[in-house]
Design a protein around this motif. Structure first.
Motif, mmCIF file in Angstrom:
data_model
loop_
_atom_site.group_PDB
_atom_site.id
_atom_site.type_symbol
_atom_site.label_atom_id
_atom_site.label_comp_id
_atom_site.label_asym_id
_atom_site.label_seq_id
_atom_site.Cartn_x
_atom_site.Cartn_y
_atom_site.Cartn_z
ATOM 1 N N SER A 7 0.849 -1.192 0.000
ATOM 2 C CA SER A 7 0.000 0.000 0.000
ATOM 3 C C SER A 7 0.882 1.239 0.000
ATOM 4 O O SER A 7 1.978 1.235 0.571
ATOM 5 N N PHE A 8 0.404 2.301 -0.655
ATOM 6 C CA PHE A 8 1.103 3.576 -0.578
ATOM 7 C C PHE A 8 0.913 4.180 0.808
ATOM 8 O O PHE A 8 -0.127 4.016 1.436
ATOM 9 N N ILE A 11 11.696 13.450 -5.061
ATOM 10 C CA ILE A 11 10.479 12.646 -5.250
ATOM 11 C C ILE A 11 10.838 11.217 -5.635
ATOM 12 O O ILE A 11 10.264 10.254 -5.106
ATOM 13 N N TYR A 12 11.785 11.063 -6.550
ATOM 14 C CA TYR A 12 12.161 9.715 -6.987
ATOM 15 C C TYR A 12 12.752 8.908 -5.828
ATOM 16 O O TYR A 12 12.457 7.719 -5.674
ATOM 17 N N SER A 13 13.561 9.558 -5.016
ATOM 18 C CA SER A 13 14.126 8.868 -3.848
ATOM 19 C C SER A 13 13.030 8.507 -2.855
ATOM 20 O O SER A 13 13.057 7.420 -2.247
ATOM 21 N N ARG A 14 12.079 9.425 -2.682
ATOM 22 C CA ARG A 14 10.987 9.175 -1.744
ATOM 23 C C ARG A 14 10.206 7.936 -2.130
ATOM 24 O O ARG A 14 9.842 7.108 -1.279
ATOM 25 N N PHE A 15 9.938 7.791 -3.428
ATOM 26 C CA PHE A 15 9.154 6.645 -3.882
ATOM 27 C C PHE A 15 10.001 5.387 -4.056
ATOM 28 O O PHE A 15 9.528 4.401 -4.616
ATOM 29 N N GLY A 30 9.306 5.468 3.222
ATOM 30 C CA GLY A 30 8.400 6.581 3.451
ATOM 31 C C GLY A 30 7.203 6.582 2.534
ATOM 32 O O GLY A 30 6.231 7.305 2.791
ATOM 33 N N ALA A 31 7.233 5.775 1.474
ATOM 34 C CA ALA A 31 6.141 5.793 0.499
ATOM 35 C C ALA A 31 5.364 4.480 0.419
ATOM 36 O O ALA A 31 4.279 4.443 -0.167
ATOM 37 N N TYR A 32 5.889 3.389 0.978
ATOM 38 C CA TYR A 32 5.245 2.084 0.848
ATOM 39 C C TYR A 32 5.240 1.331 2.168
ATOM 40 O O TYR A 32 6.110 1.516 3.017
ATOM 41 N N GLU A 33 4.278 0.464 2.303
ATOM 42 C CA GLU A 33 4.268 -0.507 3.382
ATOM 43 C C GLU A 33 3.549 -1.756 2.882
ATOM 44 O O GLU A 33 2.674 -1.676 2.014
ATOM 45 N N LYS A 34 3.944 -2.897 3.385
ATOM 46 C CA LYS A 34 3.252 -4.128 2.990
ATOM 47 C C LYS A 34 2.082 -4.359 3.936
ATOM 48 O O LYS A 34 2.105 -3.956 5.099
ATOM 49 N N PHE A 35 1.042 -4.994 3.422
ATOM 50 C CA PHE A 35 -0.103 -5.347 4.263
ATOM 51 C C PHE A 35 0.320 -6.434 5.245
ATOM 52 O O PHE A 35 1.215 -7.239 4.961
#
Length: 322
Positions: free
Chosen positions: A81-82, A163-167, A171-176
Protein backbone atom coordinates in the motif's frame (compact mmCIF):
# COMPACT_ATOMS: atom_id res chain seq x y z
CA UNK A 1 -15.64 -13.71 6.75
CA UNK A 2 -16.16 -14.51 3.13
CA UNK A 3 -19.10 -14.91 0.79
CA UNK A 4 -19.69 -16.80 -2.40
CA UNK A 5 -22.20 -15.16 -4.72
CA UNK A 6 -24.48 -17.19 -6.94
CA UNK A 7 -23.84 -16.41 -10.59
CA UNK A 8 -26.52 -14.29 -12.20
CA UNK A 9 -25.10 -15.32 -15.56
CA UNK A 10 -25.63 -19.00 -14.91
CA UNK A 11 -29.24 -18.46 -13.84
CA UNK A 12 -30.03 -16.29 -16.81
CA UNK A 13 -28.39 -18.70 -19.18
CA UNK A 14 -30.45 -21.63 -17.96
CA UNK A 15 -33.59 -19.54 -18.23
CA UNK A 16 -32.68 -18.50 -21.76
CA UNK A 17 -32.30 -22.12 -22.83
CA UNK A 18 -35.66 -23.01 -21.36
CA UNK A 19 -37.37 -20.09 -23.10
CA UNK A 20 -35.54 -20.77 -26.32
CA UNK A 21 -36.72 -24.40 -26.59
CA UNK A 22 -40.46 -23.65 -27.25
CA UNK A 23 -39.38 -21.03 -29.80
CA UNK A 24 -37.42 -23.62 -31.77
CA UNK A 25 -40.20 -26.20 -31.50
CA UNK A 26 -42.80 -23.73 -32.72
CA UNK A 27 -40.54 -22.66 -35.57
CA UNK A 28 -40.01 -26.24 -36.71
CA UNK A 29 -43.73 -26.96 -36.70
CA UNK A 30 -45.20 -23.81 -38.24
CA UNK A 31 -42.65 -21.94 -40.39
CA UNK A 32 -42.33 -22.89 -44.06
CA UNK A 33 -38.88 -23.48 -45.52
CA UNK A 34 -39.08 -20.31 -47.62
CA UNK A 35 -39.21 -18.24 -44.42
CA UNK A 36 -36.26 -19.97 -42.70
CA UNK A 37 -33.82 -17.15 -43.46
CA UNK A 38 -36.15 -14.59 -41.89
CA UNK A 39 -36.65 -16.82 -38.87
CA UNK A 40 -32.91 -17.22 -38.49
CA UNK A 41 -32.49 -13.44 -38.44
CA UNK A 42 -35.13 -13.13 -35.71
CA UNK A 43 -33.45 -15.86 -33.69
CA UNK A 44 -30.05 -14.16 -34.00
CA UNK A 45 -31.54 -10.84 -32.89
CA UNK A 46 -33.20 -12.56 -29.93
CA UNK A 47 -29.95 -14.18 -28.82
CA UNK A 48 -28.03 -10.91 -29.23
CA UNK A 49 -30.52 -9.27 -26.89
CA UNK A 50 -30.07 -12.10 -24.40
CA UNK A 51 -26.27 -11.79 -24.53
CA UNK A 52 -26.54 -8.05 -23.91
CA UNK A 53 -28.64 -8.79 -20.82
CA UNK A 54 -26.00 -11.25 -19.61
CA UNK A 55 -23.28 -8.60 -19.91
CA UNK A 56 -25.41 -6.03 -18.10
CA UNK A 57 -26.27 -8.43 -15.28
CA UNK A 58 -22.78 -9.89 -14.88
CA UNK A 59 -21.29 -12.26 -17.42
CA UNK A 60 -18.81 -14.22 -15.32
CA UNK A 61 -20.05 -17.28 -13.44
CA UNK A 62 -18.30 -18.23 -10.21
CA UNK A 63 -15.97 -21.16 -10.85
CA UNK A 64 -14.02 -22.93 -8.11
CA UNK A 65 -10.56 -24.18 -9.09
CA UNK A 66 -10.06 -27.93 -9.12
CA UNK A 67 -6.29 -27.64 -9.00
CA UNK A 68 -3.91 -24.74 -8.35
CA UNK A 69 -0.25 -24.74 -9.31
CA UNK A 70 0.48 -21.02 -9.85
CA UNK A 71 -0.77 -17.89 -8.07
CA UNK A 72 0.08 -14.39 -9.29
CA UNK A 73 -0.55 -11.12 -7.48
CA UNK A 74 -0.73 -7.49 -8.44
CA UNK A 75 1.41 -5.25 -6.20
CA UNK A 76 -0.11 -1.96 -5.01
CA UNK A 77 -3.49 -2.53 -3.42
CA UNK A 78 -2.82 -6.27 -3.20
CA UNK A 79 0.57 -6.89 -1.58
CA UNK A 80 1.65 -3.31 -0.80
CA UNK A 81 0.00 0.00 0.00
CA UNK A 82 1.10 3.58 -0.58
CA UNK A 83 1.83 5.65 2.52
CA UNK A 84 0.78 9.27 2.68
CA UNK A 85 -0.74 11.17 -0.22
CA UNK A 86 0.68 12.23 -3.55
CA UNK A 87 0.19 15.86 -2.49
CA UNK A 88 2.33 15.31 0.61
CA UNK A 89 5.15 13.69 -1.34
CA UNK A 90 5.19 16.04 -4.34
CA UNK A 91 4.43 19.38 -2.69
CA UNK A 92 6.45 18.51 0.41
CA UNK A 93 9.49 17.82 -1.76
CA UNK A 94 9.00 21.13 -3.58
CA UNK A 95 8.72 23.11 -0.35
CA UNK A 96 11.88 21.54 1.08
CA UNK A 97 13.97 23.02 -1.73
CA UNK A 98 12.41 26.44 -1.26
CA UNK A 99 9.76 26.51 -3.98
CA UNK A 100 6.96 28.92 -3.13
CA UNK A 101 3.53 27.33 -3.66
CA UNK A 102 0.17 29.02 -4.04
CA UNK A 103 -2.79 27.71 -1.97
CA UNK A 104 -4.63 24.55 -3.04
CA UNK A 105 -2.22 23.45 -5.74
CA UNK A 106 -4.12 20.84 -7.87
CA UNK A 107 -1.10 18.53 -8.08
CA UNK A 108 -3.22 15.39 -7.86
CA UNK A 109 -5.27 16.25 -10.95
CA UNK A 110 -2.16 17.47 -12.71
CA UNK A 111 -0.34 14.21 -11.99
CA UNK A 112 -3.25 12.10 -13.25
CA UNK A 113 -3.28 14.02 -16.53
CA UNK A 114 0.51 13.87 -16.88
CA UNK A 115 0.48 10.15 -16.15
CA UNK A 116 -2.14 9.50 -18.84
CA UNK A 117 -0.19 11.60 -21.34
CA UNK A 118 3.00 9.70 -20.69
CA UNK A 119 1.27 6.31 -20.85
CA UNK A 120 -0.05 7.26 -24.28
CA UNK A 121 3.23 8.72 -25.53
CA UNK A 122 5.57 6.11 -24.02
CA UNK A 123 3.54 3.02 -22.98
CA UNK A 124 4.76 0.55 -20.39
CA UNK A 125 6.87 3.13 -18.52
CA UNK A 126 8.92 3.74 -21.62
CA UNK A 127 9.22 0.10 -22.69
CA UNK A 128 12.47 -0.28 -24.60
CA UNK A 129 12.42 3.40 -25.64
CA UNK A 130 13.07 5.16 -22.31
CA UNK A 131 14.59 4.06 -19.00
CA UNK A 132 11.94 3.99 -16.28
CA UNK A 133 13.70 6.73 -14.32
CA UNK A 134 13.59 9.08 -17.31
CA UNK A 135 9.91 8.23 -17.85
CA UNK A 136 9.15 9.20 -14.26
CA UNK A 137 11.19 12.38 -14.56
CA UNK A 138 9.13 13.52 -17.53
CA UNK A 139 5.91 12.62 -15.68
CA UNK A 140 6.87 14.43 -12.47
CA UNK A 141 7.99 17.61 -14.21
CA UNK A 142 4.93 17.60 -16.46
CA UNK A 143 2.78 17.35 -13.33
CA UNK A 144 4.26 20.56 -11.94
CA UNK A 145 3.90 22.24 -15.32
CA UNK A 146 0.19 21.34 -15.51
CA UNK A 147 -0.24 22.63 -11.94
CA UNK A 148 1.13 26.00 -13.13
CA UNK A 149 4.28 25.77 -11.00
CA UNK A 150 7.30 27.15 -12.83
CA UNK A 151 10.63 25.51 -11.99
CA UNK A 152 14.14 26.46 -13.01
CA UNK A 153 16.40 23.78 -14.46
CA UNK A 154 18.15 23.49 -11.12
CA UNK A 155 14.84 23.20 -9.27
CA UNK A 156 13.63 20.55 -11.71
CA UNK A 157 16.63 18.36 -10.97
CA UNK A 158 16.35 18.87 -7.22
CA UNK A 159 12.62 18.25 -6.88
CA UNK A 160 12.71 15.17 -9.09
CA UNK A 161 15.62 13.69 -7.16
CA UNK A 162 13.72 14.12 -3.90
CA UNK A 163 10.48 12.65 -5.25
CA UNK A 164 12.16 9.71 -6.99
CA UNK A 165 14.13 8.87 -3.85
CA UNK A 166 10.99 9.17 -1.74
CA UNK A 167 9.15 6.65 -3.88
CA UNK A 168 12.01 4.21 -3.47
CA UNK A 169 11.93 4.36 0.32
CA UNK A 170 9.94 3.12 3.30
CA UNK A 171 8.40 6.58 3.45
CA UNK A 172 6.14 5.79 0.50
CA UNK A 173 5.25 2.08 0.85
CA UNK A 174 4.27 -0.51 3.38
CA UNK A 175 3.25 -4.13 2.99
CA UNK A 176 -0.10 -5.35 4.26
CA UNK A 177 0.05 -7.41 7.44
CA UNK A 178 -1.22 -10.53 5.66
CA UNK A 179 1.21 -10.35 2.70
CA UNK A 180 4.05 -12.51 4.05
CA UNK A 181 1.79 -14.99 5.91
CA UNK A 182 -0.14 -15.54 2.68
CA UNK A 183 2.98 -15.98 0.54
CA UNK A 184 4.49 -18.39 3.07
CA UNK A 185 1.25 -20.38 3.15
CA UNK A 186 1.26 -20.62 -0.64
CA UNK A 187 4.88 -21.78 -0.61
CA UNK A 188 4.12 -24.63 1.79
CA UNK A 189 1.48 -25.90 -0.64
CA UNK A 190 4.10 -26.40 -3.36
CA UNK A 191 2.38 -23.69 -5.41
CA UNK A 192 4.51 -21.27 -7.42
CA UNK A 193 3.81 -17.64 -6.60
CA UNK A 194 4.71 -14.61 -8.68
CA UNK A 195 3.99 -10.98 -9.47
CA UNK A 196 2.11 -9.77 -12.53
CA UNK A 197 1.90 -5.98 -12.43
CA UNK A 198 1.56 -2.94 -14.65
CA UNK A 199 4.68 -1.40 -13.17
CA UNK A 200 8.37 -0.92 -13.79
CA UNK A 201 11.20 -3.14 -12.60
CA UNK A 202 12.02 -0.93 -9.61
CA UNK A 203 9.46 -2.84 -7.57
CA UNK A 204 11.37 -6.06 -8.05
CA UNK A 205 14.84 -4.53 -7.81
CA UNK A 206 14.38 -2.54 -4.61
CA UNK A 207 10.89 -1.83 -3.28
CA UNK A 208 9.69 -5.40 -2.63
CA UNK A 209 13.04 -6.58 -1.18
CA UNK A 210 13.20 -3.45 0.99
CA UNK A 211 9.89 -4.56 2.53
CA UNK A 212 11.08 -8.13 3.06
CA UNK A 213 9.31 -9.66 0.05
CA UNK A 214 12.02 -11.49 -1.86
CA UNK A 215 12.48 -14.22 -4.44
CA UNK A 216 12.06 -16.72 -1.61
CA UNK A 217 8.38 -15.72 -1.54
CA UNK A 218 7.91 -14.62 -5.16
CA UNK A 219 9.38 -17.17 -7.53
CA UNK A 220 9.00 -14.94 -10.59
CA UNK A 221 8.16 -11.30 -11.30
CA UNK A 222 6.55 -10.02 -14.50
CA UNK A 223 6.36 -6.26 -15.03
CA UNK A 224 4.77 -4.44 -17.95
CA UNK A 225 7.98 -2.43 -18.41
CA UNK A 226 9.85 -5.65 -19.24
CA UNK A 227 7.02 -7.39 -21.08
CA UNK A 228 6.21 -4.47 -23.37
CA UNK A 229 2.45 -4.76 -22.82
CA UNK A 230 0.04 -4.26 -19.94
CA UNK A 231 -2.86 -6.06 -18.33
CA UNK A 232 -5.49 -6.88 -19.51
CA UNK A 233 -3.51 -7.77 -22.66
CA UNK A 234 -3.76 -11.57 -22.97
CA UNK A 235 -0.03 -11.75 -23.61
CA UNK A 236 0.54 -10.79 -19.96
CA UNK A 237 -1.31 -13.87 -18.77
CA UNK A 238 0.30 -16.02 -21.46
CA UNK A 239 3.63 -14.92 -19.96
CA UNK A 240 2.48 -16.34 -16.61
CA UNK A 241 1.83 -19.73 -18.22
CA UNK A 242 5.22 -19.61 -19.95
CA UNK A 243 7.01 -18.72 -16.72
CA UNK A 244 5.14 -21.37 -14.74
CA UNK A 245 5.87 -24.00 -17.36
CA UNK A 246 9.55 -23.04 -17.26
CA UNK A 247 9.59 -24.09 -13.60
CA UNK A 248 7.59 -27.24 -14.28
CA UNK A 249 9.89 -30.26 -14.34
CA UNK A 250 7.19 -32.79 -15.21
CA UNK A 251 6.69 -32.53 -18.96
CA UNK A 252 3.94 -35.12 -18.82
CA UNK A 253 1.88 -32.79 -16.62
CA UNK A 254 1.72 -29.47 -18.52
CA UNK A 255 0.57 -26.28 -16.80
CA UNK A 256 -2.88 -25.17 -17.95
CA UNK A 257 -4.55 -21.74 -17.55
CA UNK A 258 -7.12 -23.37 -15.27
CA UNK A 259 -4.28 -24.24 -12.88
CA UNK A 260 -3.57 -20.53 -12.28
CA UNK A 261 -5.12 -17.90 -10.02
CA UNK A 262 -4.54 -14.16 -10.31
CA UNK A 263 -5.28 -11.79 -7.41
CA UNK A 264 -5.59 -8.04 -7.91
CA UNK A 265 -7.74 -4.99 -7.32
CA UNK A 266 -8.85 -3.84 -10.78
CA UNK A 267 -11.89 -5.38 -12.44
CA UNK A 268 -10.81 -4.89 -16.06
CA UNK A 269 -7.06 -5.39 -15.74
CA UNK A 270 -6.95 -8.14 -13.13
CA UNK A 271 -10.28 -9.97 -13.11
CA UNK A 272 -11.47 -9.82 -16.71
CA UNK A 273 -7.95 -10.11 -18.08
CA UNK A 274 -7.30 -13.30 -16.15
CA UNK A 275 -10.71 -14.85 -16.82
CA UNK A 276 -10.50 -14.18 -20.55
CA UNK A 277 -7.17 -16.00 -20.50
CA UNK A 278 -8.81 -19.03 -18.89
CA UNK A 279 -7.37 -18.39 -15.42
CA UNK A 280 -9.15 -18.01 -12.09
CA UNK A 281 -9.30 -14.53 -10.56
CA UNK A 282 -10.03 -12.83 -7.25
CA UNK A 283 -10.32 -9.12 -6.44
CA UNK A 284 -9.45 -7.54 -3.10
CA UNK A 285 -11.39 -4.64 -1.60
CA UNK A 286 -8.58 -3.48 0.69
CA UNK A 287 -9.90 0.04 1.24
CA UNK A 288 -13.57 -0.65 2.04
CA UNK A 289 -14.90 0.78 -1.21
CA UNK A 290 -18.28 -0.85 -0.69
CA UNK A 291 -20.05 0.59 -3.74
CA UNK A 292 -17.23 -0.43 -6.07
CA UNK A 293 -16.97 -3.89 -4.50
CA UNK A 294 -20.70 -4.44 -4.94
CA UNK A 295 -20.40 -3.51 -8.61
CA UNK A 296 -17.57 -6.01 -9.04
CA UNK A 297 -19.71 -8.70 -7.44
CA UNK A 298 -22.69 -7.79 -9.61
CA UNK A 299 -20.51 -8.28 -12.65
CA UNK A 300 -19.48 -11.74 -11.51
CA UNK A 301 -16.21 -11.23 -9.61
CA UNK A 302 -15.14 -12.99 -6.43
CA UNK A 303 -14.35 -10.19 -3.98
CA UNK A 304 -12.68 -10.50 -0.58
CA UNK A 305 -11.40 -8.03 1.99
CA UNK A 306 -7.90 -9.43 2.36
CA UNK A 307 -5.60 -12.36 1.63
CA UNK A 308 -6.67 -14.25 4.74
CA UNK A 309 -10.16 -14.42 3.25
CA UNK A 310 -8.54 -15.92 0.16
CA UNK A 311 -6.80 -18.54 2.32
CA UNK A 312 -10.11 -19.48 3.93
CA UNK A 313 -11.91 -19.70 0.60
CA UNK A 314 -9.19 -21.80 -1.00
CA UNK A 315 -9.03 -24.03 2.07
CA UNK A 316 -12.73 -24.75 1.75
CA UNK A 317 -12.68 -25.07 -2.05
CA UNK A 318 -11.56 -28.69 -2.04
CA UNK A 319 -9.07 -28.02 -4.84
CA UNK A 320 -5.76 -29.82 -5.20
CA UNK A 321 -2.57 -27.82 -4.72
CA UNK A 322 0.66 -28.28 -6.64
Amino acid sequence: MFSIQRSAHGTLQRGAVERGAPWRQLAAATVPASASACLQQHQQHYHRQQQQQYREMGSWPKVRPRRLRVITCDITGTLLSFKGSLEEHYLGSAQKIGIQLYPNVPIGKAFNKAYREMCTRYPCFGGNVLPAKEWWKLTVLRSFELANITLTTEQQEAVFSRIYSRFGSLGAYEKFEDTLPFLHWVGRLNVRCGVLSNADERYGDSILPMLGVTHDELHFQLFSKDLGFEKPDPRCFAAVIKEGERMNHDREDPLLPGHCLHIGNDYTKDFEGARRAGMHAILLDRYDEEELAQEWKRRGALVFKDLMDVVLWLGQSGCKFG
